[in-house]
Design a protein around this motif. Structure first.
Motif, PDB file in Angstrom:
ATOM      1  N   ARG A  56       1.004  -0.687  -0.263  1.00  0.00           N
ATOM      2  CA  ARG A  56       0.399  -0.144  -0.358  1.00  0.00           C
ATOM      3  C   ARG A  56       1.136   1.090   0.552  1.00  0.00           C
ATOM      4  N   HIS A  57       2.274   0.813   0.543  1.00  0.00           N
ATOM      5  CA  HIS A  57       2.902   2.449   0.815  1.00  0.00           C
ATOM      6  C   HIS A  57       3.789   2.703  -0.011  1.00  0.00           C
ATOM      7  N   GLY A  58       4.759   1.475  -0.398  1.00  0.00           N
ATOM      8  CA  GLY A  58       5.838   1.070  -0.627  1.00  0.00           C
ATOM      9  C   GLY A  58       6.267   1.727  -2.398  1.00  0.00           C
ATOM     10  N   PRO A  59       7.835   1.682  -2.661  1.00  0.00           N
ATOM     11  CA  PRO A  59       8.304   1.412  -2.037  1.00  0.00           C
ATOM     12  C   PRO A  59       8.806   2.231  -0.391  1.00  0.00           C
ATOM     13  N   LEU A  60       9.595   0.983  -0.164  1.00  0.00           N
ATOM     14  CA  LEU A  60       9.528   1.936   1.829  1.00  0.00           C
ATOM     15  C   LEU A  60      11.048   1.210   1.909  1.00  0.00           C
ATOM     16  N   SER A  61      11.809   2.243   3.214  1.00  0.00           N
ATOM     17  CA  SER A  61      12.710   1.901   3.342  1.00  0.00           C
ATOM     18  C   SER A  61      12.264   0.960   4.383  1.00  0.00           C
ATOM     19  N   PRO A  62      13.540   0.581   5.358  1.00  0.00           N
ATOM     20  CA  PRO A  62      13.087  -0.418   6.316  1.00  0.00           C
ATOM     21  C   PRO A  62      12.675  -0.117   7.462  1.00  0.00           C
ATOM     22  N   GLY A  87       9.627 -15.040  -2.760  1.00  0.00           N
ATOM     23  CA  GLY A  87       8.435 -14.180  -3.570  1.00  0.00           C
ATOM     24  C   GLY A  87       7.833 -13.076  -3.280  1.00  0.00           C
ATOM     25  N   TRP A  88       7.725 -12.622  -2.455  1.00  0.00           N
ATOM     26  CA  TRP A  88       6.567 -11.704  -2.036  1.00  0.00           C
ATOM     27  C   TRP A  88       7.112 -10.265  -1.747  1.00  0.00           C
ATOM     28  N   ILE A  89       8.763  -9.981  -1.539  1.00  0.00           N
ATOM     29  CA  ILE A  89       9.369  -8.456  -2.085  1.00  0.00           C
ATOM     30  C   ILE A  89      10.506  -9.029  -2.793  1.00  0.00           C
ATOM     31  N   ALA A  90      10.966  -7.554  -2.875  1.00  0.00           N
ATOM     32  CA  ALA A  90      12.461  -7.218  -3.713  1.00  0.00           C
ATOM     33  C   ALA A  90      13.068  -6.253  -2.870  1.00  0.00           C
ATOM     34  N   ARG A  91      13.913  -6.413  -2.333  1.00  0.00           N
ATOM     35  CA  ARG A  91      14.819  -5.555  -1.698  1.00  0.00           C
ATOM     36  C   ARG A  91      15.664  -5.059  -3.031  1.00  0.00           C
ATOM     37  N   GLU A  92      16.101  -3.415  -2.499  1.00  0.00           N
ATOM     38  CA  GLU A  92      16.806  -3.016  -3.665  1.00  0.00           C
ATOM     39  C   GLU A  92      17.059  -2.084  -3.160  1.00  0.00           C
ATOM     40  N   ARG A  99      23.505   3.832  -0.128  1.00  0.00           N
ATOM     41  CA  ARG A  99      23.490   2.914   0.509  1.00  0.00           C
ATOM     42  C   ARG A  99      22.277   2.575   1.367  1.00  0.00           C
ATOM     43  N   ALA A 100      21.945   3.117   1.069  1.00  0.00           N
ATOM     44  CA  ALA A 100      20.342   2.892   1.312  1.00  0.00           C
ATOM     45  C   ALA A 100      19.879   1.704   0.293  1.00  0.00           C
ATOM     46  N   VAL A 101      18.495   0.786   1.581  1.00  0.00           N
ATOM     47  CA  VAL A 101      18.189  -0.437   0.570  1.00  0.00           C
ATOM     48  C   VAL A 101      16.438   0.683   0.762  1.00  0.00           C
ATOM     49  N   THR A 102      15.599  -0.152  -0.405  1.00  0.00           N
ATOM     50  CA  THR A 102      13.607   0.025  -0.375  1.00  0.00           C
ATOM     51  C   THR A 102      13.304  -1.371  -0.714  1.00  0.00           C
ATOM     52  N   VAL A 103      12.505  -1.728  -0.191  1.00  0.00           N
ATOM     53  CA  VAL A 103      11.528  -2.738  -0.335  1.00  0.00           C
ATOM     54  C   VAL A 103      10.395  -2.530  -0.997  1.00  0.00           C
ATOM     55  N   ARG A 104      10.139  -3.587  -2.039  1.00  0.00           N
ATOM     56  CA  ARG A 104       8.596  -3.364  -2.909  1.00  0.00           C
ATOM     57  C   ARG A 104       8.043  -4.836  -3.069  1.00  0.00           C
ATOM     58  N   ALA A 105       6.963  -4.193  -3.147  1.00  0.00           N
ATOM     59  CA  ALA A 105       6.679  -5.348  -3.296  1.00  0.00           C
ATOM     60  C   ALA A 105       6.679  -6.087  -4.557  1.00  0.00           C
ATOM     61  N   LEU A 106       6.510  -7.557  -4.628  1.00  0.00           N
ATOM     62  CA  LEU A 106       6.460  -7.914  -6.400  1.00  0.00           C
ATOM     63  C   LEU A 106       5.339  -8.382  -6.938  1.00  0.00           C
ATOM     64  N   PRO A 107       4.439  -7.862  -7.920  1.00  0.00           N
ATOM     65  CA  PRO A 107       3.629  -7.420  -8.659  1.00  0.00           C
ATOM     66  C   PRO A 107       3.247  -8.983  -9.143  1.00  0.00           C
ATOM     67  N   ASP A 108       3.821  -9.741  -9.701  1.00  0.00           N
ATOM     68  CA  ASP A 108       2.962 -11.450 -10.355  1.00  0.00           C
ATOM     69  C   ASP A 108       2.441 -11.599  -8.714  1.00  0.00           C
ATOM     70  N   ARG A 109       2.985 -11.537  -7.620  1.00  0.00           N
ATOM     71  CA  ARG A 109       2.482 -12.558  -7.055  1.00  0.00           C
ATOM     72  C   ARG A 109       1.307 -11.758  -5.981  1.00  0.00           C
TER      73      ARG A 109
END
Length: 167
Positions: A56-62, A87-92, A99-109
């Protein structure tokens, strides 16, 4: 000229009590539904909650996700590991700050989740069809404001400023 009868405080308290009771019942039913969906998807309740925040709110930082979900960052790391492995999310890496990481949901699931909630979504659509536009606006406003009140109450308890019982 029409005369408006003053509100009866007792009736108002009873109606407010019925609303609170209905909200508790709704919470319990949705919790049971979420548990059943989680069983079907092999996800824990907390994993589903975090996945919903990310969707709902992503991509988000952890760290932002941990704040939104009210979780300790170390707890969140395990949740993100499970969601990523399944296989629900990807860290990018954040393009603005490598240096920062974001987390997003993978739409195919997402389709798997929507399929499992389809019965409830159809039922809510049918219920909404029984209300006119003005009533739906009122209900949406009530639910939004109730959600905001829950957020404030949670923050108060988290920060230690919530009411505590007398000792």
């Amino acid at each position: 000229m029409s005369y408006v009868t003053p509100e009866d405080p007792r009736t108002r308290r009873q109606l407010a009590s019925q609303i609170k009771d209905a909200l508790r019942g709704l919470h319990n039913q949705l919790s049971m539904l979420n548990r059943q969906v989680g069983v079907q998807l092999a996800l824990k309740d907390i994993d589903m909650d975090c996945l919903d925040h990310i969707s709902r709110h992503g991509p988000l930082s952890p760290s932002n996700l941990a704040r939104q979900a009210g979780l300790h960052p170390a707890t969140l790391t395990g949740i993100l590991d499970r969601l990523e492995q399944a296989g629900w999310i990807a860290r990018e890496r954040d393009p603005a700050d490598r240096r920062a990481v974001t987390v997003r949901a993978l739409p195919d699931r997402g389709g798997e989740i929507y399929r499992l909630f389809a019965g409830m979504n159809s039922a809510v659509d049918s219920i909404c069809a029984e209300y006119d536009e003005q009533q739906l606006k009122l209900l949406a406003d009530f639910l939004r404001r109730t959600t905001d009140a829950g957020l404030v109450a949670t923050r108060d308890l988290t920060s230690g400023s919530g009411d505590r019982p007398a000792e």
